[in-house]
Design a protein around this motif. Sequence first.
Motif, PDB file in Angstrom:
ATOM      1  N   GLU A 125       1.141 -27.309   7.310  1.00 36.56           N
ATOM      2  CA  GLU A 125       1.980 -27.381   6.113  1.00 36.56           C
ATOM      3  C   GLU A 125       1.465 -28.403   5.104  1.00 36.56           C
ATOM      4  OE1 GLU A 125       5.268 -26.224   3.716  1.00 36.56           O
ATOM      5  OE2 GLU A 125       4.373 -25.325   5.513  1.00 36.56           O
ATOM      6  N   GLU A 126       0.836 -29.475   5.576  1.00 31.74           N
ATOM      7  CA  GLU A 126       0.349 -30.512   4.664  1.00 31.74           C
ATOM      8  C   GLU A 126      -0.611 -29.957   3.620  1.00 31.74           C
ATOM      9  OE1 GLU A 126      -1.947 -33.456   6.825  1.00 31.74           O
ATOM     10  OE2 GLU A 126      -3.712 -32.153   6.776  1.00 31.74           O
ATOM     11  N   ARG A 127      -1.302 -28.874   3.943  1.00 26.88           N
ATOM     12  CA  ARG A 127      -2.280 -28.321   3.002  1.00 26.88           C
ATOM     13  C   ARG A 127      -1.590 -27.666   1.809  1.00 26.88           C
ATOM     14  NH1 ARG A 127      -6.902 -28.112   6.432  1.00 26.88           N
ATOM     15  NH2 ARG A 127      -6.445 -29.734   7.982  1.00 26.88           N
ATOM     16  N   PHE A 128      -0.311 -27.329   1.951  1.00 22.65           N
ATOM     17  CA  PHE A 128       0.450 -26.704   0.872  1.00 22.65           C
ATOM     18  C   PHE A 128       1.272 -27.735   0.099  1.00 22.65           C
ATOM     19  CE2 PHE A 128      -0.395 -23.612   4.129  1.00 22.65           C
ATOM     20  CZ  PHE A 128      -0.853 -22.528   3.411  1.00 22.65           C
ATOM     21  N   THR A 129       1.894 -28.676   0.805  1.00 16.20           N
ATOM     22  CA  THR A 129       2.732 -29.673   0.136  1.00 16.20           C
ATOM     23  C   THR A 129       1.898 -30.832  -0.400  1.00 16.20           C
ATOM     24  OG1 THR A 129       3.106 -30.937   2.163  1.00 16.20           O
ATOM     25  CG2 THR A 129       4.636 -29.116   1.693  1.00 16.20           C
ATOM     26  N   ARG A 130       0.672 -30.991   0.134  1.00 17.36           N
ATOM     27  CA  ARG A 130      -0.235 -32.091  -0.224  1.00 17.36           C
ATOM     28  C   ARG A 130       0.325 -33.452   0.199  1.00 17.36           C
ATOM     29  NH1 ARG A 130      -4.360 -30.030   0.326  1.00 17.36           N
ATOM     30  NH2 ARG A 130      -5.458 -31.753  -0.703  1.00 17.36           N
ATOM     31  N   HIS A 131       1.185 -33.462   1.214  1.00 14.15           N
ATOM     32  CA  HIS A 131       1.677 -34.705   1.813  1.00 14.15           C
ATOM     33  C   HIS A 131       1.070 -34.816   3.205  1.00 14.15           C
ATOM     34  CE1 HIS A 131       4.516 -35.679  -1.346  1.00 14.15           C
ATOM     35  NE2 HIS A 131       4.960 -34.442  -1.311  1.00 14.15           N
ATOM     36  N   LYS A 132       0.171 -35.765   3.392  1.00 14.29           N
ATOM     37  CA  LYS A 132      -0.586 -35.862   4.628  1.00 14.29           C
ATOM     38  C   LYS A 132       0.342 -36.048   5.831  1.00 14.29           C
ATOM     39  CE  LYS A 132      -4.989 -37.724   6.181  1.00 14.29           C
ATOM     40  NZ  LYS A 132      -6.100 -38.652   5.853  1.00 14.29           N
ATOM     41  N   HIS A 133       0.127 -35.247   6.823  1.00  7.33           N
ATOM     42  CA  HIS A 133       0.891 -35.190   8.078  1.00  7.33           C
ATOM     43  C   HIS A 133       2.264 -34.543   7.915  1.00  7.33           C
ATOM     44  CE1 HIS A 133      -2.136 -37.350  10.326  1.00  7.33           C
ATOM     45  NE2 HIS A 133      -2.128 -38.316   9.433  1.00  7.33           N
ATOM     46  N   GLY A 134       2.734 -34.339   6.703  1.00 13.12           N
ATOM     47  CA  GLY A 134       3.967 -33.589   6.485  1.00 13.12           C
ATOM     48  C   GLY A 134       5.162 -34.106   7.261  1.00 13.12           C
ATOM     49  N   VAL A 135       5.336 -35.417   7.329  1.00 13.11           N
ATOM     50  CA  VAL A 135       6.414 -35.986   8.135  1.00 13.11           C
ATOM     51  C   VAL A 135       7.771 -35.462   7.654  1.00 13.11           C
ATOM     52  CG1 VAL A 135       7.560 -38.113   8.856  1.00 13.11           C
ATOM     53  CG2 VAL A 135       5.072 -38.039   8.632  1.00 13.11           C
ATOM     54  N   GLY A 146      -9.815 -37.048  -0.562  1.00 13.46           N
ATOM     55  CA  GLY A 146      -9.850 -38.442  -0.947  1.00 13.46           C
ATOM     56  C   GLY A 146      -8.875 -39.250  -0.117  1.00 13.46           C
ATOM     57  N   ARG A 147      -8.825 -40.531  -0.361  1.00 16.52           N
ATOM     58  CA  ARG A 147      -7.962 -41.423   0.414  1.00 16.52           C
ATOM     59  C   ARG A 147      -6.506 -41.002   0.270  1.00 16.52           C
ATOM     60  NH1 ARG A 147      -8.870 -46.083   2.969  1.00 16.52           N
ATOM     61  NH2 ARG A 147      -7.138 -47.536   3.323  1.00 16.52           N
ATOM     62  N   GLY A 148      -5.840 -40.830   1.409  1.00 18.89           N
ATOM     63  CA  GLY A 148      -4.424 -40.489   1.421  1.00 18.89           C
ATOM     64  C   GLY A 148      -4.124 -39.028   1.180  1.00 18.89           C
ATOM     65  N   GLU A 149      -5.154 -38.191   0.973  1.00 19.56           N
ATOM     66  CA  GLU A 149      -4.946 -36.768   0.710  1.00 19.56           C
ATOM     67  C   GLU A 149      -5.175 -35.945   1.978  1.00 19.56           C
ATOM     68  OE1 GLU A 149      -6.805 -36.361  -3.816  1.00 19.56           O
ATOM     69  OE2 GLU A 149      -7.994 -35.763  -2.080  1.00 19.56           O
ATOM     70  N   PRO A 150      -4.476 -34.819   2.110  1.00 19.47           N
ATOM     71  CA  PRO A 150      -4.887 -33.840   3.120  1.00 19.47           C
ATOM     72  C   PRO A 150      -6.207 -33.191   2.705  1.00 19.47           C
ATOM     73  CG  PRO A 150      -2.635 -33.442   2.355  1.00 19.47           C
ATOM     74  CD  PRO A 150      -3.266 -34.414   1.399  1.00 19.47           C
TER      75      PRO A 150
END
Length: 543
Positions: free
Chosen positions: A36-46, A506-510
């Motif tokens: 899911e992180e690849r769609f929301t762009r929030h790493k690890h999708g917590v 990049g840093r902090g990105e999925p």
Amino acid sequence: MGRSVIVLGVNGWTDKTHDPAAALLIDGEVVAFVEEERFTRHKHGVGQLPHGAVSSVLSEAGVEASEVDAVACGWDRQKFDSVRGASTDVSDAVRVITGLRELAHLPMHWITHHTAHAASSFYGSGFDAATVIVADAEGEDESISVYRADRAGLDLVRRFGRGVSLGLMYRAVSEFCGFGQFGAGQTMGLATYGISQADALPIEWRDGEIYSPFPVNAWEDDVVRGWLARLEAQFGAPASPAPRATGAFPPLASHQPMAAAAAQLTVNSVMTQLVEWAVHTTGIRDVCLAGGVALNCVTNGLLLDVVSRLHVPPHPHDAGVALGAAQMVGARAGMTGWSAARADLGTPAATGVAALGKMPGAVLTDPINNAADRILDGQVIGWVQGRMEVGPRALGNRSILAWPDSIELRDRVNRLKGREPWRPIAPSVLTEEAPHLFGQSLVAPFMLVSVPLSAAGRQAIGGASHVDGTARLQTVGPTEGVYRSLLEKLAVRGGVGAVLNTSFNGRGEPVVRTALEAVLSARRMNLDAVIVEDRLIEIEGQT
């Protein structure tokens, strides 16, 4: 022939879960698997639900929601709540988790977390029988599980509670070192700088048991707090959090490398003795690993000397339980003929090429030769080919690549990605070159073992060497398509079939998913160029 059986597996259902994902299984074959992180762009999708991932796997497979026969989750929510004295209404769980009303009539198959992890490793291993070990932070009420697996199923041999969790210990050390809950990779890299002088932390294997300072069923938060208190008493004040943005980094010593080294020694020792005990108990020396601890490539490299064959899938972290849950439901329904583990099960690169529009660049008649030109010329390029991979490792479809003989190039890649300057970068190598570069024959397609370079390897691909002379390699075999062809071209023209390979983010990105995301990310990082399928995009300001 009867109608195909289609099973959808998911992970992600509460604010405490992470790495939500979806996998689609058709008659035992994994046809799509994304995070899911690849769609929301929030790493690890917590705390996120896998709605985008579910829609994507159905779309990629050309499957309508109405065709899905079963939905499975890689957690047993009711058991999880029961252990904690809680209660949750799960009557509408399928609709809530998948986001699809069309699936609401199906019951949720709740698969215990470690069982799903174990299935995700064994059923893609190709082994007829295996000892399967799951080690992570925690499942419903365990942190380590041992299974005996064969084509008839998985049999639980032994389980260990949360108090002896290697995953929670490593998480606490990662927080103590300033890298946060998900900083285990940084902690592992840092550990090498103190490992020769460190002593292990007080988790130990002794007489068939694992002992730690905490009660066997201690709660997660209590274990983490307990470790943080012990670490501060032993090593002093915790490190300041690592900077979120790129720029100047604090000195390596400020990140408490001795604490990182102590944690790594502990995982090495306990996992080695656990595996020795497990294979003796089951009588099976082929071993499958899963769970977050299985991402520890240093420990995995040591285990190669303990087992006959070692299989770690590209998705041993929590995203993998989406696949494992689907596989367990399939196995219980009598599915056989499982497909071999692979990572490239996501969005095709070609899907988003049209979005590049009139960006400066060209359509290449020979993208492999163009990429080789640039790599041999010392450029750092983005490389986007085929289907997106699942898991945290770049394996040649969503990668940043550079020539591996130069420490200076490695340092430049770290600067461009906003990574700490002391972190190593892994090499991808042709499988047949492993004996020359590493002094042994190896098959490591998922970049999950770290082994020493040979003297010839340190000379030929010195930019891939960590400070201790090891590297976390990926071997690229004859069936690996375009990426294999690129390495073969580099072998002919550059003398070695190898390349520095780090994930395209990049840093902090999925990791990037689409062509447009790749170009935008490359511009932020200031890469030299991006090649998406046969399309070259020049990055402004680079030549």
